[in-house]
Design a protein around this motif. Structure first.
Motif, PDB file in Angstrom:
ATOM      1  N   ALA A  42       0.805  -1.223   0.000  1.00  0.00           N
ATOM      2  CA  ALA A  42       0.000   0.000   0.000  1.00  0.00           C
ATOM      3  C   ALA A  42       0.839   1.274   0.000  1.00  0.00           C
ATOM      4  CB  ALA A  42      -0.957   0.001   1.186  1.00  0.00           C
ATOM      5  N   ASN A  43       1.940   1.289   0.723  1.00  0.00           N
ATOM      6  CA  ASN A  43       2.746   2.505   0.798  1.00  0.00           C
ATOM      7  C   ASN A  43       4.140   2.350   0.197  1.00  0.00           C
ATOM      8  OD1 ASN A  43       0.763   4.086   2.161  1.00  0.00           O
ATOM      9  ND2 ASN A  43       1.187   2.886   3.990  1.00  0.00           N
ATOM     10  N   LEU A  44       4.390   1.255  -0.487  1.00  0.00           N
ATOM     11  CA  LEU A  44       5.686   1.051  -1.127  1.00  0.00           C
ATOM     12  C   LEU A  44       5.750   1.776  -2.465  1.00  0.00           C
ATOM     13  CD1 LEU A  44       6.224  -2.790  -0.592  1.00  0.00           C
ATOM     14  CD2 LEU A  44       7.272  -0.922   0.685  1.00  0.00           C
ATOM     15  N   SER A  45       6.954   2.101  -2.888  1.00  0.00           N
ATOM     16  CA  SER A  45       7.108   2.653  -4.236  1.00  0.00           C
ATOM     17  C   SER A  45       7.152   1.474  -5.217  1.00  0.00           C
ATOM     18  CB  SER A  45       8.365   3.510  -4.340  1.00  0.00           C
ATOM     19  OG  SER A  45       9.496   2.752  -4.007  1.00  0.00           O
ATOM     20  N   LEU A  46       6.733   1.749  -6.438  1.00  0.00           N
ATOM     21  CA  LEU A  46       6.651   0.697  -7.441  1.00  0.00           C
ATOM     22  C   LEU A  46       8.043   0.168  -7.773  1.00  0.00           C
ATOM     23  CD1 LEU A  46       4.037   2.244  -9.895  1.00  0.00           C
ATOM     24  CD2 LEU A  46       3.667   0.537  -8.123  1.00  0.00           C
ATOM     25  N   PRO A  47       8.129  -1.125  -8.101  1.00  0.00           N
ATOM     26  CA  PRO A  47       9.437  -1.683  -8.467  1.00  0.00           C
ATOM     27  C   PRO A  47       9.880  -1.173  -9.840  1.00  0.00           C
ATOM     28  CG  PRO A  47       7.735  -3.316  -8.808  1.00  0.00           C
ATOM     29  CD  PRO A  47       7.075  -2.135  -8.140  1.00  0.00           C
ATOM     30  N   ALA A  48      11.164  -1.291 -10.108  1.00  0.00           N
ATOM     31  CA  ALA A  48      11.677  -0.939 -11.428  1.00  0.00           C
ATOM     32  C   ALA A  48      11.154  -1.964 -12.436  1.00  0.00           C
ATOM     33  CB  ALA A  48      13.196  -0.938 -11.411  1.00  0.00           C
ATOM     34  N   VAL A  49      10.712  -1.468 -13.574  1.00  0.00           N
ATOM     35  CA  VAL A  49      10.158  -2.354 -14.590  1.00  0.00           C
ATOM     36  C   VAL A  49      10.758  -2.033 -15.951  1.00  0.00           C
ATOM     37  CG1 VAL A  49       7.970  -2.719 -13.401  1.00  0.00           C
ATOM     38  CG2 VAL A  49       8.171  -0.859 -15.003  1.00  0.00           C
ATOM     39  N   LYS A  50      10.780  -3.049 -16.792  1.00  0.00           N
ATOM     40  CA  LYS A  50      11.182  -2.888 -18.186  1.00  0.00           C
ATOM     41  C   LYS A  50       9.899  -2.808 -19.008  1.00  0.00           C
ATOM     42  CE  LYS A  50      15.142  -5.800 -17.302  1.00  0.00           C
ATOM     43  NZ  LYS A  50      15.679  -7.151 -17.502  1.00  0.00           N
ATOM     44  N   PHE A  51       9.727  -1.711 -19.725  1.00  0.00           N
ATOM     45  CA  PHE A  51       8.471  -1.437 -20.422  1.00  0.00           C
ATOM     46  C   PHE A  51       8.087  -2.553 -21.397  1.00  0.00           C
ATOM     47  CE2 PHE A  51       6.085   0.285 -23.999  1.00  0.00           C
ATOM     48  CZ  PHE A  51       4.995   0.826 -23.342  1.00  0.00           C
ATOM     49  N   PHE A  52       8.933  -2.821 -22.367  1.00  0.00           N
ATOM     50  CA  PHE A  52       8.560  -3.772 -23.424  1.00  0.00           C
ATOM     51  C   PHE A  52       8.294  -5.185 -22.900  1.00  0.00           C
ATOM     52  CE2 PHE A  52       9.425  -6.580 -27.065  1.00  0.00           C
ATOM     53  CZ  PHE A  52       8.431  -6.116 -27.918  1.00  0.00           C
ATOM     54  N   PRO A  53       9.172  -5.756 -22.079  1.00  0.00           N
ATOM     55  CA  PRO A  53       8.860  -7.108 -21.561  1.00  0.00           C
ATOM     56  C   PRO A  53       7.592  -7.143 -20.709  1.00  0.00           C
ATOM     57  CG  PRO A  53      11.176  -6.615 -21.230  1.00  0.00           C
ATOM     58  CD  PRO A  53      10.525  -5.349 -21.693  1.00  0.00           C
ATOM     59  N   LEU A  54       7.349  -6.090 -19.938  1.00  0.00           N
ATOM     60  CA  LEU A  54       6.143  -6.046 -19.102  1.00  0.00           C
ATOM     61  C   LEU A  54       4.878  -6.022 -19.951  1.00  0.00           C
ATOM     62  CD1 LEU A  54       4.822  -5.833 -16.303  1.00  0.00           C
ATOM     63  CD2 LEU A  54       5.036  -3.350 -16.522  1.00  0.00           C
ATOM     64  N   ILE A  55       4.842  -5.140 -20.941  1.00  0.00           N
ATOM     65  CA  ILE A  55       3.642  -4.990 -21.769  1.00  0.00           C
ATOM     66  C   ILE A  55       3.425  -6.233 -22.632  1.00  0.00           C
ATOM     67  CG2 ILE A  55       2.523  -3.594 -23.560  1.00  0.00           C
ATOM     68  CD1 ILE A  55       2.792  -2.340 -20.665  1.00  0.00           C
ATOM     69  N   THR A  56       4.487  -6.784 -23.207  1.00  0.00           N
ATOM     70  CA  THR A  56       4.306  -8.003 -24.007  1.00  0.00           C
ATOM     71  C   THR A  56       3.890  -9.182 -23.133  1.00  0.00           C
ATOM     72  OG1 THR A  56       6.700  -8.361 -23.932  1.00  0.00           O
ATOM     73  CG2 THR A  56       5.801  -7.421 -25.950  1.00  0.00           C
ATOM     74  N   GLY A  57       4.420  -9.264 -21.920  1.00  0.00           N
ATOM     75  CA  GLY A  57       4.002 -10.321 -21.001  1.00  0.00           C
ATOM     76  C   GLY A  57       2.533 -10.206 -20.630  1.00  0.00           C
ATOM     77  N   LEU A  58       2.095  -8.986 -20.340  1.00  0.00           N
ATOM     78  CA  LEU A  58       0.684  -8.767 -20.019  1.00  0.00           C
ATOM     79  C   LEU A  58      -0.205  -9.093 -21.222  1.00  0.00           C
ATOM     80  CD1 LEU A  58       0.812  -5.455 -17.953  1.00  0.00           C
ATOM     81  CD2 LEU A  58       0.183  -7.718 -17.120  1.00  0.00           C
ATOM     82  N   PHE A  59       0.228  -8.658 -22.398  1.00  0.00           N
ATOM     83  CA  PHE A  59      -0.548  -8.931 -23.610  1.00  0.00           C
ATOM     84  C   PHE A  59      -0.646 -10.432 -23.875  1.00  0.00           C
ATOM     85  CE2 PHE A  59      -0.669  -9.723 -28.199  1.00  0.00           C
ATOM     86  CZ  PHE A  59      -1.906  -9.173 -28.485  1.00  0.00           C
TER      87      PHE A  59
END
Length: 142
Positions: A42-59
């Motif tokens: 709830a109060n943590l900052s978001l982790p570092a993410v790689k845009f392309f792998p994240l979006i393709t994984g979600l897709f």
């Protein structure tokens, strides 16, 4: 009677595939939020993410869930019109939720962790299947 048994086996098999997607999510998809949301996020900052792998994984994950969900909808209702409507809804909802997800992860200032948690749930789990089957069933009963 044979058709009913085969139909039930198809639904069970498709549900099994949905469960397997969930069971092997760590191996199949890049998602730094898996561990993040297991903590008190709830109060943590978001982790570092790689845009392309994240979006393709979600897709990819959303596409797999959508495919098996549409198969289940077809086996249950056997109507192409409902299948087309559900497919259109899946496409529209993916575009809507992925835009919100990208905005929160990459551009939003502030703490939107709970919103991100729920948006991500709709993207990675077949929750729409439950809503659509219930809604289509209710519509057919009316």
């Amino acid at each position: 009677m044979f058709r009913k048994i085969v139909s039930n086996k198809l639904i069970i098999l498709q549900i099994l595939f949905l469960v397997l997607i969930r069971a092997f999510e760590n191996e199949l998809f890049y998602d730094p939020f898996l561990d993040f949301f297991k903590k008190d996020f709830a109060n943590l900052s978001l982790p570092a993410v790689k845009f392309f792998p994240l979006i393709t994984g979600l897709f990819f994950r959303y596409s797999l869930n959508t495919f098996f969900s549409l198969c289940i909808i077809y086996v249950v209702f056997k109507e192409i019109s409902l299948l087309k409507f559900a497919a259109a809804l899946y496409c529209f909802l993916f575009l809507l939720f992925i835009c919100i997800f990208i905005y929160i992860v990459f551009f939003a200032v502030g703490n939107y962790n709970w919103i991100l948690f729920y948006i991500r749930r709709f993207l990675i789990q077949p929750l729409f299947l439950l809503l659509f089957v219930a809604g289509f069933y209710y519509q057919k009963q009316r």
